[in-house]
Design a protein around this motif. Sequence first.
Motif, PDB file in Angstrom:
ATOM      1  N   ALA A 173      35.774 102.444 -58.468  1.00 22.36           N
ATOM      2  CA  ALA A 173      35.589 101.766 -60.259  1.00 22.36           C
ATOM      3  C   ALA A 173      34.994 100.794 -61.121  1.00 22.36           C
ATOM      4  N   LEU A 176      32.325  99.725 -58.865  1.00 23.42           N
ATOM      5  CA  LEU A 176      31.151 100.803 -59.296  1.00 23.42           C
ATOM      6  C   LEU A 176      30.492 100.928 -60.857  1.00 23.42           C
ATOM      7  N   ARG A 177      30.963  99.909 -61.371  1.00 26.78           N
ATOM      8  CA  ARG A 177      30.931  99.441 -63.103  1.00 26.78           C
ATOM      9  C   ARG A 177      30.103  98.614 -63.303  1.00 26.78           C
ATOM     10  N   PHE A 179      28.598  96.652 -60.836  1.00 27.62           N
ATOM     11  CA  PHE A 179      27.184  97.035 -59.821  1.00 27.62           C
ATOM     12  C   PHE A 179      26.120  98.469 -60.609  1.00 27.62           C
ATOM     13  N   GLY A 180      27.127  99.518 -60.942  1.00 30.61           N
ATOM     14  CA  GLY A 180      25.645  99.989 -61.723  1.00 30.61           C
ATOM     15  C   GLY A 180      24.767  99.442 -62.549  1.00 30.61           C
TER      16      GLY A 180
ATOM     17  N   LEU B  75      28.517 106.509 -63.668  1.00 29.61           N
ATOM     18  CA  LEU B  75      27.453 105.702 -62.874  1.00 29.61           C
ATOM     19  C   LEU B  75      28.360 105.987 -61.908  1.00 29.61           C
ATOM     20  N   TYR B  76      28.702 106.580 -61.392  1.00 26.27           N
ATOM     21  CA  TYR B  76      29.112 107.564 -59.874  1.00 26.27           C
ATOM     22  C   TYR B  76      27.728 108.273 -59.816  1.00 26.27           C
ATOM     23  N   LEU B  78      25.167 107.895 -61.115  1.00 22.28           N
ATOM     24  CA  LEU B  78      23.495 107.377 -60.674  1.00 22.28           C
ATOM     25  C   LEU B  78      23.373 106.239 -58.976  1.00 22.28           C
TER      26      LEU B  78
END
Lengths: 239, 94
Positions: A173, A176-177, A179-180, B75-76, B78
């Motif tokens: 998490a 990805l947080r 990065f996203g 975000l997952y 995305l």
Amino acid sequence: MPSALTFAAESGISVNGPLVVASFKLFGITFNLTESVIVQWFVILLLLIVVLVLTHNLKVVPETKRQAAAEMIVEFFRNTVEGSMGVKYQRHIAYFGALCCFIMINNLMGLLGLRNPTADVSVTGAFAIITFCMVQFNKGKTGKFKGFMKSFVEPLPFMLPFNIIGEFANPLALTLRLFGNMVAGMVIGSLIYFALGHFAILIPAVASLYFDIFSAVMQAYIFMMLSMSYISSADCGED
Amino acid sequence: MEMTPETMQILAKGLTLGLSALGAGTAMIAGLGPGIGEGFCGGKAVEAIGRQPEASGAITRTMIIGDALAETTGLYALVIALLLLYANPLIGKL
């Protein structure tokens, strides 16, 4: 061969991974030297210069604005770490200060027209793996072997698989947080430029203000805060 | 009409690309969740500050962490949408 990538590029928008500047083979594994690594070297150099300038010729009673600024930064990180982790974790102040500054400057690199190193999943993954290792280390250190093993069967033994998944979900998490958020800023920025074409005035600037500055600073702070709460909640000592 | 293998190939690719685009769009419906979550988070923080204005610093800090956690599912989605658009894993299987 018309792949998805060329398909997207034909329509004028291109979103690519970081460029591979050079690649070399070592022990049969190919290592790619990407744009992200080069930009990070630049950031390291920049931070090093700033730190050297700020800490040059310190006095007991601050005389210069330079020293006052340095003390303000240190004070901020000390208050943040002691406030959310406790006085016990004073050793971590330097690490979290460095982490937050490094991620923040990396996020802000988009402003210079460079590709954000943090819009690369392997860079954010590396940060998250460091946090993961620190969590496991802290667990082992505070609870010794027994406490470390016991933390996986709490509150009830049948929770074991969920606890193990949860242990790996946290760094995922975190990765990805960051990065996203960064990649979303990048993609939305290029979409806005593409959509507006020759009329790209003012609107991209406002979007950039949010995605490149606000989000960049915020995500660095959030990464630091979440790492801190993961590490301090992994404490399985008696006190 | 008799279909040549080339036509079939192009049709299959077009279908994959089109459905991937649909999938990317559908994945982003997950944006609803973080929106609602962050709304709750902000609203409750405002209530808390209204009740205890002196604790506004701590409340804001906690709210930001809560926002960040609520954002994760979005975000997952995305990441999945971006994978489908720019690094499509399905097109290589044709």
